[in-house]
Design a protein around this motif. Structure first.
Motif, PDB file in Angstrom:
ATOM      1  N   ASN A   1       0.825  -1.212   0.000  1.00  0.00           N
ATOM      2  CA  ASN A   1       0.000   0.000   0.000  1.00  0.00           C
ATOM      3  C   ASN A   1       0.856   1.258   0.000  1.00  0.00           C
ATOM      4  O   ASN A   1       0.556   2.239  -0.691  1.00  0.00           O
TER       5      ASN A   1
ATOM      6  N   LYS B   1      -3.367  -2.809 -11.479  1.00  0.00           N
ATOM      7  CA  LYS B   1      -2.160  -3.632 -11.371  1.00  0.00           C
ATOM      8  C   LYS B   1      -1.188  -3.315 -12.495  1.00  0.00           C
ATOM      9  O   LYS B   1      -1.590  -2.924 -13.593  1.00  0.00           O
TER      10      LYS B   1
ATOM     11  N   ILE C   1      -7.538  -5.794   4.677  1.00  0.00           N
ATOM     12  CA  ILE C   1      -7.801  -4.755   3.682  1.00  0.00           C
ATOM     13  C   ILE C   1      -9.035  -3.947   4.064  1.00  0.00           C
ATOM     14  O   ILE C   1      -9.039  -2.711   3.994  1.00  0.00           O
TER      15      ILE C   1
ATOM     16  N   LEU D   1      -8.165  -0.434  -3.837  1.00  0.00           N
ATOM     17  CA  LEU D   1      -7.776  -1.345  -4.906  1.00  0.00           C
ATOM     18  C   LEU D   1      -7.597  -0.520  -6.178  1.00  0.00           C
ATOM     19  O   LEU D   1      -8.523   0.164  -6.609  1.00  0.00           O
TER      20      LEU D   1
ATOM     21  N   LYS E   1      -8.088 -10.218   3.102  1.00  0.00           N
ATOM     22  CA  LYS E   1      -9.283  -9.421   2.789  1.00  0.00           C
ATOM     23  C   LYS E   1      -9.819  -8.722   4.040  1.00  0.00           C
ATOM     24  O   LYS E   1     -10.287  -7.580   3.972  1.00  0.00           O
TER      25      LYS E   1
ATOM     26  N   ALA F   1      -3.924  -3.587  -4.915  1.00  0.00           N
ATOM     27  CA  ALA F   1      -4.379  -4.464  -5.996  1.00  0.00           C
ATOM     28  C   ALA F   1      -3.372  -5.595  -6.201  1.00  0.00           C
ATOM     29  O   ALA F   1      -2.166  -5.380  -6.165  1.00  0.00           O
TER      30      ALA F   1
ATOM     31  N   HIS G   1      -2.167   1.589  -3.138  1.00  0.00           N
ATOM     32  CA  HIS G   1      -3.298   0.661  -3.153  1.00  0.00           C
ATOM     33  C   HIS G   1      -2.738  -0.759  -2.995  1.00  0.00           C
ATOM     34  O   HIS G   1      -1.517  -0.948  -2.978  1.00  0.00           O
TER      35      HIS G   1
END
Length: 260
Positions: free
Chosen positions: A201, A255, A245, A252, A242, A208, A206
């Motif tokens: 992060n 990528k 997150i 997210l 998850k 992703a 983010h």
């Protein structure tokens, strides 16, 4: 004439065996607790000295290449975001070994061993960075030293009891075998995952791709991947990630393709 020393009964033998096993278990528990404390006191400079004995054995398998240079640049971008405690007096590097093994692991001496098989298994730069961040988490918590230390202590104690001096003499070889087959506790793995997520992060803004690699692993639990042999069940890791997150409200994003 009666026997004044009758043979012990099965019950007495079982009691004696239980006492002996309990003593051995207590001994190992005490050694393990003492080892955890001792490892927390080891200065980084001493760990790096240990690495000077172990890392050259891996360097023989890894050769300088553009791929290894690219991987180390990616590692540098993660290292940039480490706090003072994690990055103090460290100089992390990757040794890239062109073997089909799907694995990566931390080695004393600020070194991450990364195999070509794992590179071929990931599908984005973000996936790879999550794995590298995970290994940096093991360095941060010194899990690699704890795993190595406990395994060596057990083997040395057993060798001492049974007089296997050959085992003691080949301690460097034992270290290599232990590191490559090391299995951390689930709590250690989850802590390293959380650390890797934090670094991901900070690096991209983010997270992703953080769970992509483990999602695919969960579909290959029956496949003989080395990564599966030394890490906990992938589905549990995905659920944990998850949850983290959501708790930290990580975003997210997009990528990035992996370009070596």
């Amino acid at each position: 004439m009666s026997d004044r020393n009758p043979p012990p009964s099965n019950r007495q033998l079982l009691i004696l065996l239980a006492i002996v096993l309990g003593f051995i278990a207590l001994l190992f528990f005490s050694l393990s607790s003492l080892l955890d404390w001792a490892i927390s006191q080891i200065p980084i400079s001493l760990e790096q000295k240990l690495g000077e004995l172990i890392v050259p054995l891996y360097q023989e398998q890894a050769k300088n290449s553009p791929e290894q240079d690219s991987l180390n640049r990616l590692l540098d971008s993660l290292e940039y975001h480490l706090d003072n405690q994690s990055g103090q007096k460290r100089d992390y590097k990757i040794l890239y070994i062109t073997q089909s093994t799907v694995n990566a692991y931390a080695v004393p001496g600020d070194t991450i061993i990364l195999f070509e098989g794992l590179i071929k298994a990931v599908q984005s730069e973000n996936e790879l960075m999550m794995i590298l961040g995970h290994e940096l988490g093991h360095f941060h918590h010194r899990d690699h030293l704890r795993s190595l230390g406990k395994s060596l202590v057990i083997k040395i104690v057993i060798a001492s009891i049974f007089g296997d001096t050959g085992t003691l003499a080949s301690s460097a070889g034992i270290a290599i075998e232990t590191i490559s087959n090391s299995r951390y506790s689930q709590s250690q793995e989850y802590q390293a995952d959380q650390f890797g997520l934090m670094l991901l992060n900070k690096t991209y803004g983010h997270v992703a791709g953080a769970t992509d690699f483990f999602n695919r692993l969960s579909q290959k639990e029956t496949v003989n991947w080395d990564f599966l042999a030394t890490h906990p069940a992938s589905q549990r890791r995905v659920k944990k990630l998850k949850k983290i997150i959501n708790q930290n409200q990580y975003k997210l994003g997009q990528k990035s393709p992996l370009k070596l």
